[in-house]
Design a protein around this motif. Structure first.
Motif, PDB file in Angstrom:
ATOM      1  N   LEU A 266      75.036  22.201  29.563  1.00  7.59           N
ATOM      2  CA  LEU A 266      74.072  21.325  30.223  1.00  7.59           C
ATOM      3  C   LEU A 266      73.860  21.748  31.678  1.00  7.59           C
ATOM      4  CD1 LEU A 266      72.281  18.790  30.117  1.00  7.59           C
ATOM      5  CD2 LEU A 266      74.301  17.444  30.753  1.00  7.59           C
ATOM      6  N   MET A 267      74.942  22.023  32.386  1.00  6.04           N
ATOM      7  CA  MET A 267      74.835  22.491  33.775  1.00  6.04           C
ATOM      8  C   MET A 267      74.090  23.819  33.832  1.00  6.04           C
ATOM      9  SD  MET A 267      76.153  20.777  36.435  1.00  6.04           S
ATOM     10  CE  MET A 267      76.747  22.021  37.570  1.00  6.04           C
ATOM     11  N   HIS A 268      74.368  24.691  32.877  1.00  9.84           N
ATOM     12  CA  HIS A 268      73.694  25.987  32.835  1.00  9.84           C
ATOM     13  C   HIS A 268      72.195  25.806  32.711  1.00  9.84           C
ATOM     14  CE1 HIS A 268      73.010  30.079  30.726  1.00  9.84           C
ATOM     15  NE2 HIS A 268      73.089  30.255  32.025  1.00  9.84           N
ATOM     16  N   ALA A 269      71.766  24.894  31.861  1.00  9.02           N
ATOM     17  CA  ALA A 269      70.341  24.670  31.657  1.00  9.02           C
ATOM     18  C   ALA A 269      69.677  24.136  32.929  1.00  9.02           C
ATOM     19  CB  ALA A 269      70.136  23.699  30.497  1.00  9.02           C
ATOM     20  N   HIS A 270      70.286  23.141  33.539  1.00  6.11           N
ATOM     21  CA  HIS A 270      69.682  22.546  34.739  1.00  6.11           C
ATOM     22  C   HIS A 270      69.672  23.540  35.909  1.00  6.11           C
ATOM     23  CE1 HIS A 270      68.820  18.435  33.538  1.00  6.11           C
ATOM     24  NE2 HIS A 270      69.977  18.406  32.877  1.00  6.11           N
ATOM     25  N   CYS A 271      70.767  24.273  36.086  1.00  3.85           N
ATOM     26  CA  CYS A 271      70.814  25.261  37.175  1.00  3.85           C
ATOM     27  C   CYS A 271      69.828  26.395  36.909  1.00  3.85           C
ATOM     28  CB  CYS A 271      72.227  25.812  37.330  1.00  3.85           C
ATOM     29  SG  CYS A 271      73.397  24.631  38.051  1.00  3.85           S
ATOM     30  N   GLY A 272      69.649  26.735  35.627  1.00  3.60           N
ATOM     31  CA  GLY A 272      68.665  27.767  35.293  1.00  3.60           C
ATOM     32  C   GLY A 272      67.259  27.358  35.680  1.00  3.60           C
ATOM     33  N   VAL A 273      66.951  26.099  35.514  1.00  2.00           N
ATOM     34  CA  VAL A 273      65.630  25.598  35.928  1.00  2.00           C
ATOM     35  C   VAL A 273      65.462  25.723  37.440  1.00  2.00           C
ATOM     36  CG1 VAL A 273      64.197  23.520  36.107  1.00  2.00           C
ATOM     37  CG2 VAL A 273      65.345  24.057  33.955  1.00  2.00           C
ATOM     38  N   LEU A 274      66.493  25.331  38.198  1.00  2.00           N
ATOM     39  CA  LEU A 274      66.407  25.419  39.657  1.00  2.00           C
ATOM     40  C   LEU A 274      66.288  26.872  40.113  1.00  2.00           C
ATOM     41  CD1 LEU A 274      68.933  22.724  40.933  1.00  2.00           C
ATOM     42  CD2 LEU A 274      66.461  22.538  40.607  1.00  2.00           C
ATOM     43  N   ARG A 275      67.059  27.765  39.494  1.00  2.00           N
ATOM     44  CA  ARG A 275      66.959  29.182  39.859  1.00  2.00           C
ATOM     45  C   ARG A 275      65.557  29.705  39.596  1.00  2.00           C
ATOM     46  NH1 ARG A 275      67.331  34.209  37.424  1.00  2.00           N
ATOM     47  NH2 ARG A 275      68.154  35.845  38.795  1.00  2.00           N
ATOM     48  N   GLU A 276      64.980  29.336  38.466  1.00  2.00           N
ATOM     49  CA  GLU A 276      63.619  29.777  38.153  1.00  2.00           C
ATOM     50  C   GLU A 276      62.621  29.278  39.204  1.00  2.00           C
ATOM     51  OE1 GLU A 276      60.247  31.372  36.401  1.00  2.00           O
ATOM     52  OE2 GLU A 276      62.366  31.858  36.114  1.00  2.00           O
ATOM     53  N   ARG A 277      62.828  28.090  39.695  1.00  2.00           N
ATOM     54  CA  ARG A 277      61.917  27.561  40.711  1.00  2.00           C
ATOM     55  C   ARG A 277      62.069  28.320  42.037  1.00  2.00           C
ATOM     56  NH1 ARG A 277      62.161  21.052  39.194  1.00  2.00           N
ATOM     57  NH2 ARG A 277      60.861  21.291  37.318  1.00  2.00           N
ATOM     58  N   VAL A 278      63.287  28.755  42.349  1.00  2.14           N
ATOM     59  CA  VAL A 278      63.466  29.584  43.547  1.00  2.14           C
ATOM     60  C   VAL A 278      62.708  30.905  43.376  1.00  2.14           C
ATOM     61  CG1 VAL A 278      65.106  30.769  45.045  1.00  2.14           C
ATOM     62  CG2 VAL A 278      65.716  28.560  44.045  1.00  2.14           C
ATOM     63  N   LEU A 279      62.826  31.513  42.211  1.00  3.66           N
ATOM     64  CA  LEU A 279      62.149  32.794  41.967  1.00  3.66           C
ATOM     65  C   LEU A 279      60.635  32.632  42.024  1.00  3.66           C
ATOM     66  CD1 LEU A 279      64.342  34.250  39.060  1.00  3.66           C
ATOM     67  CD2 LEU A 279      64.535  34.676  41.512  1.00  3.66           C
ATOM     68  N   ARG A 280      60.111  31.537  41.488  1.00  5.10           N
ATOM     69  CA  ARG A 280      58.659  31.313  41.522  1.00  5.10           C
ATOM     70  C   ARG A 280      58.172  31.064  42.948  1.00  5.10           C
ATOM     71  NH1 ARG A 280      57.013  27.809  36.081  1.00  5.10           N
ATOM     72  NH2 ARG A 280      57.995  29.241  34.584  1.00  5.10           N
ATOM     73  N   ALA A 281      58.957  30.328  43.720  1.00  2.00           N
ATOM     74  CA  ALA A 281      58.581  30.118  45.122  1.00  2.00           C
ATOM     75  C   ALA A 281      58.618  31.432  45.897  1.00  2.00           C
ATOM     76  CB  ALA A 281      59.510  29.089  45.766  1.00  2.00           C
ATOM     77  N   SER A 282      59.603  32.283  45.605  1.00  2.00           N
ATOM     78  CA  SER A 282      59.683  33.592  46.260  1.00  2.00           C
ATOM     79  C   SER A 282      58.464  34.436  45.910  1.00  2.00           C
ATOM     80  CB  SER A 282      60.967  34.312  45.827  1.00  2.00           C
ATOM     81  OG  SER A 282      62.112  33.570  46.171  1.00  2.00           O
ATOM     82  N   ASP A 283      58.052  34.368  44.665  1.00  2.00           N
ATOM     83  CA  ASP A 283      56.866  35.108  44.230  1.00  2.00           C
ATOM     84  C   ASP A 283      55.621  34.598  44.953  1.00  2.00           C
ATOM     85  OD1 ASP A 283      55.311  36.895  42.758  1.00  2.00           O
ATOM     86  OD2 ASP A 283      55.045  35.502  41.086  1.00  2.00           O
ATOM     87  N   ALA A 284      55.493  33.281  45.062  1.00  2.00           N
ATOM     88  CA  ALA A 284      54.337  32.708  45.750  1.00  2.00           C
ATOM     89  C   ALA A 284      54.326  33.073  47.222  1.00  2.00           C
ATOM     90  CB  ALA A 284      54.350  31.182  45.590  1.00  2.00           C
ATOM     91  N   ALA A 285      55.517  33.172  47.819  1.00  3.71           N
ATOM     92  CA  ALA A 285      55.608  33.436  49.261  1.00  3.71           C
ATOM     93  C   ALA A 285      55.481  34.911  49.592  1.00  3.71           C
ATOM     94  CB  ALA A 285      56.932  32.892  49.802  1.00  3.71           C
ATOM     95  N   PHE A 286      56.078  35.790  48.739  1.00  4.23           N
ATOM     96  CA  PHE A 286      56.167  37.198  49.101  1.00  4.23           C
ATOM     97  C   PHE A 286      55.638  38.161  48.038  1.00  4.23           C
ATOM     98  CE2 PHE A 286      59.514  35.048  51.566  1.00  4.23           C
ATOM     99  CZ  PHE A 286      59.090  35.392  52.851  1.00  4.23           C
ATOM    100  N   GLY A 287      55.082  37.614  46.937  1.00  2.00           N
ATOM    101  CA  GLY A 287      54.424  38.455  45.963  1.00  2.00           C
ATOM    102  C   GLY A 287      55.339  39.141  44.973  1.00  2.00           C
ATOM    103  N   HIS A 288      56.618  38.762  44.933  1.00  2.11           N
ATOM    104  CA  HIS A 288      57.565  39.350  43.984  1.00  2.11           C
ATOM    105  C   HIS A 288      58.716  38.378  43.806  1.00  2.11           C
ATOM    106  CE1 HIS A 288      60.467  42.098  42.135  1.00  2.11           C
ATOM    107  NE2 HIS A 288      59.474  42.940  41.928  1.00  2.11           N
ATOM    108  N   ARG A 289      59.102  38.127  42.544  1.00  4.00           N
ATOM    109  CA  ARG A 289      60.132  37.135  42.265  1.00  4.00           C
ATOM    110  C   ARG A 289      61.463  37.478  42.931  1.00  4.00           C
ATOM    111  NH1 ARG A 289      59.811  33.953  37.646  1.00  4.00           N
ATOM    112  NH2 ARG A 289      61.856  34.626  36.868  1.00  4.00           N
ATOM    113  N   LEU A 290      61.818  38.765  42.951  1.00  6.07           N
ATOM    114  CA  LEU A 290      63.074  39.179  43.576  1.00  6.07           C
ATOM    115  C   LEU A 290      62.866  39.688  44.997  1.00  6.07           C
ATOM    116  CD1 LEU A 290      64.736  41.061  40.572  1.00  6.07           C
ATOM    117  CD2 LEU A 290      65.050  38.684  41.273  1.00  6.07           C
ATOM    118  N   MET A 291      61.616  39.678  45.456  1.00  2.30           N
ATOM    119  CA  MET A 291      61.247  40.138  46.810  1.00  2.30           C
ATOM    120  C   MET A 291      61.616  41.599  47.030  1.00  2.30           C
ATOM    121  SD  MET A 291      62.378  36.609  48.739  1.00  2.30           S
ATOM    122  CE  MET A 291      63.833  36.462  47.683  1.00  2.30           C
TER     123      MET A 291
END
Length: 504
Positions: A266-291
């Motif tokens: 359960l923790m893995h699933a919820h943390c995975g969602v948060l990590r994905e949101r960080v990657l999407r925000a990074s993509d929106a900000a800098f044009g690449h999910r991992l920058m």
């Protein structure tokens, strides 16, 4: 005891534009430096070679000094550091494989990166020829009643990278773990030699995929130190923003992955969602999910737009809303605590001896963070705490990550509020040389070292990059002793050492 920089200045100094120094030293100075390591006055940041020369990077934490001592090895031999200071052992074995430099008196001379397949002819005249019947790698012997060995890897289930783990166990209890790595060796440093700065920078960002920002930053700062380049203020702050986003994504993902290895998906699933949101925000900000390729020598390659800023602010709000409930869930789940508390303890004295970085060191009492200890910009203008615990178990490594998530959120907010305007990159042209540069930056695993020499034509003559995992993999062997075999995946994930970053 002389200061580190004073010692280096006593040698034949190599001039640099940056307040660090390298010097070619006499054997007695090399031996004195080893004594300081043994006594714990200085820390070992790295050890590497090139034809006929061995280099050792040192840290004087009390004086906040870093420097490099170099010893000429005309016959390809030098006094072993690992003979008296075990953290250097694997570094010496790697230098022997790559350049034929032989540490005299070393207690372990087995190949490390070279698995007997290279057929390399070294400049020093040492030759190893390929043989389809090459002698097998000899793991350390284990004798005793009821002992048995369990080989794991190098190929693992899933998509993780290759590494071999040899367990000696008594029943279910691990008596010894011995690792064999090197399967992910890519020859990065060899590819960098002879490359132009921009090409080498791209290679640096591909050493360890989850630390592309940290490696790119370390390489860029080393180039800028070598050439005396001053990066525009906006670029400096954008670099820190990317570094904290990378740290945030990895820590959130690791917390979930550790819980998953304790069968709490359960923790893995919820943390995975948060990590994905960080990657999407990074993509929106800098044009690449991992920058990737966004930090370059001279500045950054992406200008943060208003839409990108909005995406990051939205991300912070989401994590601040959801993360506290996950922390409470972790802390109040008895079956999860039963797996993580008191499991995989790393003793404080070992963390100090190996100068373990990141959450591995800070969970075992080693109070060092390059962002604070060296205060490279803009961290000297930011307010943050470095979490420190003493227990050294899986639970402590989780809690250090939890606290670092909270600190990264605060740092991102400070950066966005103070972000200056202006250009994001400066063009620079090299004249003269050769020049050398070195940098130490804080990645999510710990401090990453970059050292390089740039020739007169702007070509990288030699570059060495040291992942924090070099000093953490050996500590995993120590932490698992006395635990049951079934707890190894949990301990391993709590360390989360890099195969690729280590093997280069």
């Amino acid at each position: 005891m002389p200061a580190l920089i004073d010692l280096i200045l006593a040698g034949e100094r190599v001039d640099n534009h940056f307040p660090w120094a390298r010097a070619v030293v006499a054997p007695k100075i090399w031996s004195f430096a080893v004594e300081q390591l043994v006594e714990g006055h200085w820390g070992l940041l790295g050890l590497w070679g090139e034809p006929g020369v061995v280099h050792m990077a040192l840290l004087d934490e009390s004086a906040r000094d870093i420097g490099v001592v170099s010893l000429v090895c005309p016959d390809g031999r030098y006094p072993s550091v690992g003979r008296r200071h075990p953290p250097a052992l694997r570094l010496e074995r790697a230098a022997a494989d790559l350049f034929g430099l032989l540490p005299q008196g070393a207690p372990d001379t087995r190949r490390w990166l070279d698995h007997g397949q290279w057929g390399v002819s070294y400049p020093l005249g040492t030759q190893r020829t390929f043989s389809p019947t090459a002698s097998p790698y000899h793991f350390l012997p284990a004798e005793g009643a009821s002992l048995h060995q369990i080989p794991v890897g190098p190929v693992h289930a899933g998509i993780i990278e290759p590494g071999h783990f040899r367990f000696t166990a008594s029943g279910e209890t691990v008596v010894r773990l011995e690792e064999r790595l090197g399967y992910a060796h890519k020859g990065i440093e060899g590819l960098m030699a002879g490359s132009d700065i921009d090409s080498a920078a791209k290679l640096a960002g591909r050493i360890s995929g989850d630390s592309t920002v940290a490696y790119s930053l370390a390489f860029a700062r080393a180039v800028e130190a070598a050439l005396g380049v001053e990066v525009p203020p906006r670029a400096v702050w954008l670099r820190a923003l990317m570094a904290e986003l990378e740290r945030l994504a990895n820590h959130v993902g690791d917390i979930g992955a550790i819980c998953n290895d304790a069968s709490f998906s359960l923790m893995h699933a919820h943390c995975g969602v948060l990590r994905e949101r960080v990657l999407r925000a990074s993509d929106a900000a800098f044009g690449h999910r991992l920058m990737r390729d966004r930090i370059v020598p001279g500045g950054v390659a992406s200008f943060l737009s208003d839409e990108g800023t909005t995406a990051i602010w939205s991300l912070i709000a989401q994590i601040r809303q959801r993360f506290p409930a996950l922390v409470e869930l972790y802390d109040n789940t008895a079956s999860l605590q039963d797996r993580t508390v008191a499991t995989g303890r790393l003793r404080v004295e070992l963390a100090r001896q190996y100068r373990a970085g990141g959450y591995v060191g800070r969970a075992s009492g080693r109070d060092f963070d390059a962002r604070r200890g060296l205060a490279y910009p803009p961290y000297g203008e930011l307010t943050f705490d470095v979490p420190l615990l003493q227990e050294g178990d899986v639970n402590a490594r989780v809690w250090v990550r939890i606290h670092e998530v909270e600190q990264s959120l605060s740092l991102i907010e400070q950066i966005l509020r103070q972000l200056p305007d202006g250009p994001i990159r400066i063009d620079f042209a090299q004249t003269g040389g050769p020049y050398e540069g070195m940098a130490l930056v804080e990645g999510f695993r710990g401090d990453i070292l970059a050292w390089l020499r740039i020739g007169k034509s702007g070509i990288v003559e030699r570059c060495h990059l040291r992942d924090p995992s070099w000093f953490q993999w050996p500590l995993l062997e120590a932490a698992i002793e006395g635990n049951i075999v079934a707890d190894f995946p949990l301990c391993n994930k709590s360390f989360n050492c890099s195969y690729s970053g280590h093997d280069l």
